[in-house]
Design an enzyme around this catalytic site. Structure first.
Site, PDB file in Angstrom:
ATOM      1  N   ARG B 284       0.439  -1.307  -0.188  1.00 23.08           N
ATOM      2  CA  ARG B 284       0.191   0.521   0.360  1.00 23.08           C
ATOM      3  C   ARG B 284       1.295   1.537  -0.018  1.00 23.08           C
ATOM      4  O   ARG B 284       1.409   1.304   1.404  1.00 23.08           O
ATOM      5  CB  ARG B 284      -0.875   0.492   0.968  1.00 23.08           C
ATOM      6  CG  ARG B 284      -1.854   0.510   1.474  1.00 23.08           C
ATOM      7  CD  ARG B 284      -2.552   1.256   2.471  1.00 23.08           C
ATOM      8  NE  ARG B 284      -2.238   1.697   3.201  1.00 23.08           N
ATOM      9  CZ  ARG B 284      -2.005   2.251   4.252  1.00 23.08           C
ATOM     10  NH1 ARG B 284      -2.877   0.733   5.393  1.00 23.08           N
ATOM     11  NH2 ARG B 284      -1.143   3.382   5.141  1.00 23.08           N
ATOM     12  N   HIS B 288      -3.805   5.354   4.257  1.00 22.51           N
ATOM     13  CA  HIS B 288      -4.885   3.616   3.823  1.00 22.51           C
ATOM     14  C   HIS B 288      -6.736   4.360   3.500  1.00 22.51           C
ATOM     15  O   HIS B 288      -7.110   4.071   2.864  1.00 22.51           O
ATOM     16  CB  HIS B 288      -5.460   3.622   5.420  1.00 22.51           C
ATOM     17  CG  HIS B 288      -6.743   2.842   5.361  1.00 22.51           C
ATOM     18  ND1 HIS B 288      -7.389   1.782   5.479  1.00 22.51           N
ATOM     19  CD2 HIS B 288      -7.791   3.772   6.041  1.00 22.51           C
ATOM     20  CE1 HIS B 288      -8.285   1.556   5.729  1.00 22.51           C
ATOM     21  NE2 HIS B 288      -8.687   2.649   6.237  1.00 22.51           N
ATOM     22  N   TYR B 297       2.998   5.463  11.937  1.00 22.43           N
ATOM     23  CA  TYR B 297       3.608   4.273  12.021  1.00 22.43           C
ATOM     24  C   TYR B 297       4.601   3.611  10.835  1.00 22.43           C
ATOM     25  O   TYR B 297       4.686   3.021  10.937  1.00 22.43           O
ATOM     26  CB  TYR B 297       1.682   3.469  12.493  1.00 22.43           C
ATOM     27  CG  TYR B 297       1.387   3.583  10.713  1.00 22.43           C
ATOM     28  CD1 TYR B 297       1.629   2.982   9.489  1.00 22.43           C
ATOM     29  CD2 TYR B 297      -0.230   4.487  10.929  1.00 22.43           C
ATOM     30  CE1 TYR B 297       0.779   3.049   8.425  1.00 22.43           C
ATOM     31  CE2 TYR B 297      -0.886   5.019   9.952  1.00 22.43           C
ATOM     32  CZ  TYR B 297      -0.515   4.318   8.377  1.00 22.43           C
ATOM     33  OH  TYR B 297      -1.363   3.757   7.866  1.00 22.43           O
TER      34      TYR B 297
HETATM   35  C1  LIG Z   1     -15.322  -4.656  11.091  1.00 21.03           C
HETATM   36  C2  LIG Z   1     -14.486  -3.831  11.463  1.00 21.03           C
HETATM   37  N1  LIG Z   1     -13.553  -3.340  12.085  1.00 21.03           N
HETATM   38  C3  LIG Z   1     -12.725  -2.293  11.644  1.00 21.03           C
HETATM   39  C4  LIG Z   1     -13.018  -1.521  11.126  1.00 21.03           C
HETATM   40  C5  LIG Z   1     -12.258   0.040  10.537  1.00 21.03           C
HETATM   41  N2  LIG Z   1     -11.215  -0.452   9.523  1.00 21.03           N
HETATM   42  C6  LIG Z   1     -11.497  -0.240   8.527  1.00 21.03           C
HETATM   43  S1  LIG Z   1     -10.149  -0.647   7.267  1.00 21.03           S
HETATM   44  C7  LIG Z   1      -9.696  -0.881   8.710  1.00 21.03           C
HETATM   45  C8  LIG Z   1      -8.253  -2.063   7.899  1.00 21.03           C
HETATM   46  C9  LIG Z   1      -8.546  -2.976   6.843  1.00 21.03           C
HETATM   47  O1  LIG Z   1      -7.574  -3.521   6.460  1.00 21.03           O
HETATM   48  P1  LIG Z   1      -7.365  -4.069   5.352  1.00 21.03           P
HETATM   49  O2  LIG Z   1      -8.305  -5.797   5.225  1.00 21.03           O
HETATM   50  O3  LIG Z   1      -6.423  -4.747   4.975  1.00 21.03           O
HETATM   51  O4  LIG Z   1      -8.029  -3.784   3.964  1.00 21.03           O
HETATM   52  P2  LIG Z   1      -7.128  -2.588   3.351  1.00 21.03           P
HETATM   53  O5  LIG Z   1      -7.536  -1.684   4.104  1.00 21.03           O
HETATM   54  O6  LIG Z   1      -5.784  -2.631   3.102  1.00 21.03           O
HETATM   55  O7  LIG Z   1      -7.407  -2.480   1.641  1.00 21.03           O
HETATM   56  C10 LIG Z   1      -9.750  -1.548   9.517  1.00 21.03           C
HETATM   57  C11 LIG Z   1      -8.852  -1.823  10.729  1.00 21.03           C
HETATM   58  C12 LIG Z   1     -14.287  -1.976  10.244  1.00 21.03           C
HETATM   59  N3  LIG Z   1     -14.215  -0.454   8.605  1.00 21.03           N
HETATM   60  N4  LIG Z   1     -14.998  -3.149   9.829  1.00 21.03           N
END
Ligand SMILES: Cc1ncc(C[n+]2csc(CCOP(=O)(O)OP(=O)(O)O)c2C)c(N)n1
Ligand SMILES: [Mg+2]
Lengths: 323, 387
Positions: B284, B288, B297
């Site tokens: 990435r 985010h 971080y």
């Molecule tokens: C159930 C839930 N917990 C927490 C979040 C908050 N949150 C949004 S994105 C994220 C990280 C997700 O990481 P990943 O699955 O690797 O996907 P990426 O964002 O890297 O595409 C979090 C913790 C959420 N959207 N849903």
């Protein structure tokens, strides 16, 4: 002078300092200090084993927190946003609220489940929920909702020290709102003590969380019309300070309840029932509820019409006066 | 006293098949090997690593795929700009993820196959005819951003992590039950593999032999949490073995590797062989989301290195080496994509304020009386609203 975020951060520092069994865990709480920076500095100060970045698993987090309690820890679990606590509801309902009962009253589950909650921040879907009714409906669980920086610090300390699980809902719209002088060092606000924000004689407006500010604004408008409003901040939904609530209801004879969550089976309905059961004959008008609607929290361009406003609260008070 | 359990429930269950000795005891069990952790590539580096050609994909298709990638890229770049200008709200950046999104989507048939996006793939529907204005409206908090999933077989944007995986399993399973030719494809991140929803969805699909393609966008980070703190598995693709399904690892910056692996998975799905897990490995590069500050971080060194290796430039270099893409075409594609998104943003900004009645009218097919009463009171207080 601290904001609500800074006050909670201060409270966490104090409690971790005071009690070596307090452990903070959640998604992105360590290295990054939380997406709202509530846990900033904790990992540097207390190490990565007491301020822990967990895998992305809310049910796992809360379930693990139950196990941590069994072996002597006092976990403070962060859910990143209100709606993302929903995967953990299963653990909350089936275990967190029940283990004391299941152990014949012998086992403590002294965990704290904190999360930012509520609307007004123009965020995408599922970032502006008010889930307090799910929590307060769960036996064995307490619910605290601060409305000011000082209360945020003090109620959090009480939640962490409490032998029972406490859900701690932080109104995110107030996170970086007004700064306030707050007590330095250890500061504890007992659970179950409502706060009279301002006294009044014509009507009582009962609120909690971000709605306290709305209620106070309404009271100000009404004051200019010569109406004296008592504004009550509940601070905790369970335990509930019924005495203060009923005293205010009886004395003013008019009650307006404000809640941001959807209307049906919301906590406002419980409050209305209590007032009706215990103070009905002292009322001079039917109880009014000003609430969100029975719909999912709307796309944010429509959130202003969904959220209870000072104008809606003031109108409700006027209706009780004109009754 | 009733006997317990009631006698009716004490029926002997006759085994239908002879159960062969196997790991799970499942009669249909085929011994699967552990997934190969080699990262598959098609695009070479223009030096020591040679380009491969994809069978059955002509230059017209390669250019169409290029157009898809550019449309996503331009959408993303402009959306970040619109967020900075306050014209949309918080936005999840997918810069650098276009190879995974466009590559996987290209293997599907828009007529029969479903797509289940997370917030990271918010604009995936644009590749099958959704107006980019709709997606921009979603990020602008305007109800014009809520599309009908049934229209283009593009599910709504799933915000709760991994929650879309069981939906995709169900849709895939349901199509199989109806003997329809379609399959479902679901996108999720590396962090999502830690969620219960991921586990339950994949396992469900595997047991039901659902025609499902699982695309794990492993970009190395879940906000501030690195994948190494998410799982102890040597590779996320290893998880496939535990579900008894094949797993493939591809370079997530190589659009053709993603396309190739997805095509194979779609073929398996259509032949009734069940789900496949594809782990698309990349990094990435961007934050985010627009509200995120990665400097809190991680250091910028790796992101800067990866930026020089980004997926669209890699694909364009490949197309040039193959003599398929010339400068004029590349520029035209970009100009068209830019115009498309500009027009979309203009359309979104020209939308009237959303009708407040919508929030009441879209929650139930037949609104309960209490809600109608709330509607009436709410709209009476909104100036200009038509009750
Ligand atoms: C159930 C839930 N917990 C927490 C979040 C908050 N949150 C949004 S994105 C994220 C990280 C997700 O990481 P990943 O699955 O690797 O996907 P990426 O964002 O890297 O595409 C979090 C913790 C959420 N959207 N849903
Ligand atoms: Mg990720």
């Amino acid at each position: 002078m601290k904001t609500l975020v800074e006050a909670i951060n201060d409270g966490l520092h104090q409690e971790m300092e005071r009690d070596g069994s307090v452990l903070v865990m959640g998604e992105d709480v360590g290295r990054a200090g939380g997406v709202f920076r509530v846990t900033a500095g904790l990992q540097e100060r207390f190490g990565a084993e007491r301020c822990v970045d967990t895998p992305l698993a809310e049910a796992g987090m809360l379930g693990a927190a139950v196990g941590l309690c069994m072996v002597g820890w006092r976990p403070v679990v962060e859910m990143q946003y209100d709606a993302f606590s929903y995967p953990a509801l299963d653990q909350l309902i089936t275990h967190v609220g029940r283990y004391r009962w299941r152990s014949g009253g012998k086992m403590n589950v002294p965990l704290t489940l904190r999360m930012p909650y509520g609307g007004g921040v123009h965020a995408p879907e599922l970032h502006e929920e008010s889930p307090e009714a799910y929590y307060v409906h769960t036996p064995g669980v307490k619910v605290a909702i601060p409305a000011t920086p000082g209360d945020a610090k003090g109620l959090l300390a009480a939640a962490i020290r409490d032998p029972d699980p406490v859900v701690f809902l932080e109104p995110k719209v107030l996170y970086r709102g007004d700064r306030e002088e707050i007590p330095e060092g250890e500061h504890c606000v007992e659970l179950g003590q409502a706060r009279v924000v301002q006294d009044g004689s014509d009507a009582t407006v009962i609120a909690y969380g971000a709605m306290v500010r709305v209620a106070a604004q309404a009271a100000q408008t009404l004051a200019s019309e010569g109406v004296s409003v008592l504004v009550l901040d509940l601070r905790t939904l369970r335990p509930l300070d019924e005495e203060t609530l009923l005293e205010a209801a009886r004395r003013t004879g008019r009650v307006v309840i404000v809640q941001e969550a959807p209307r049906t089976a919301g906590f406002g309905a419980e409050l209305a029932a209590i007032v009706a059961e215990r103070a009905l004959l002292d009322l001079r008008a039917p109880i009014e509820r000003v609430t969100g609607y029975d719909v999912p929290f709307p796309y944010w361009r429509l959130e202003d019409m969904y959220l209870p406003s000072a104008e809606r609260v003031a109108s409700a008070v006027r209706r009780t006066l004109e009754y | 006293m009733q006997p317990w359990p009631p006698e009716a429930e004490l029926i002997e269950i006759e085994p239908k098949h002879e159960i062969k000795a196997s790991r799970t005891g499942s009669p249909e069990d085929v011994a699967l090997d552990a997934p190969d952790r080699t990262i598959r590539r098609v695009i070479g580096d223009g030096a020591s690593a040679a380009d491969r050609l994809l069978e059955g994909i002509g230059s017209e298709e390669l250019l169409a795929l290029h157009r898809d990638m550019v449309r996503l890229r331009v959408f993303d770049e402009r959306a970040v700009g619109y967020q900075r200008q306050g014209r949309i709200g918080t936005y999840a950046i997918f810069w650098g993820h276009e190879a995974i999104q466009a590559g996987a989507h290209f293997a599907l048939s828009a007529d029969s196959d479903w797509v289940f996006p997370s917030y990271r793939e918010s604009a995936i529907g644009v590749l099958r005819g959704l107006d980019p204005a709709t997606v921009l409206a979603w990020w602008r908090g305007h109800p014009a951003g809520w599309w009908n999933p049934l229209e283009l077989k593009v599910a709504g944007i799933a915000v709760p992590i991994a929650s879309q995986v069981p939906h995709a399993a169900g849709a895939a399973w349901g199509m199989r039950l109806k003997h329809e030719p379609g399959c479902a494809l679901v996108f999720f991140g590396d962090g999502a593999t830690s969620e219960g929803g991921f586990h339950e969805g994949v396992n469900f699909a595997a047991v039901m032999k659902a025609p499902l393609v699982l695309i794990c966008n492993n970009n190395g980070w879940a906000i501030s949490t690195p994948v190494a703190r998410q799982s102890r598995a040597a590779a996320l693709v290893d998880k496939a073995l535990g579900y008894g399904i094949p797993g493939v690892r591809v370079d997530g910056g190589d659009v053709l590797a993603v396309l190739e692996a997805t095509r194979e998975a779609v073929d398996r799905a259509r032949e009734g062989e069940g789900p496949t897990l594809i782990e698309a490995v990349h990094y990435r590069i961007a934050a985010h989301a627009t509200a995120d500050d990665p400097r809190l971080y991680r250091d910028d060194v790796r992101s800067e290195q990866e930026r020089h290796h980004e997926c669209l430039a890699r694909y364009e270099a490949y197309l040039r080496r193959q003599g398929i893409l010339d400068e004029a075409t590349a520029e035209q594609v970009r100009a068209d994509a830019t115009e498309e998104v500009r027009r979309a943003m203009r359309d979104v900004e020209a939308l009237p304020d959303p009708d407040p009645a919508l929030i009441f009218d879209t929650t139930y097919a037949v609104p309960p009386e209490q809600l109608l009463r709330q509607r009436e009171i709410a709209l009476a207080a909104v100036p200009g609203a038509v009750p």
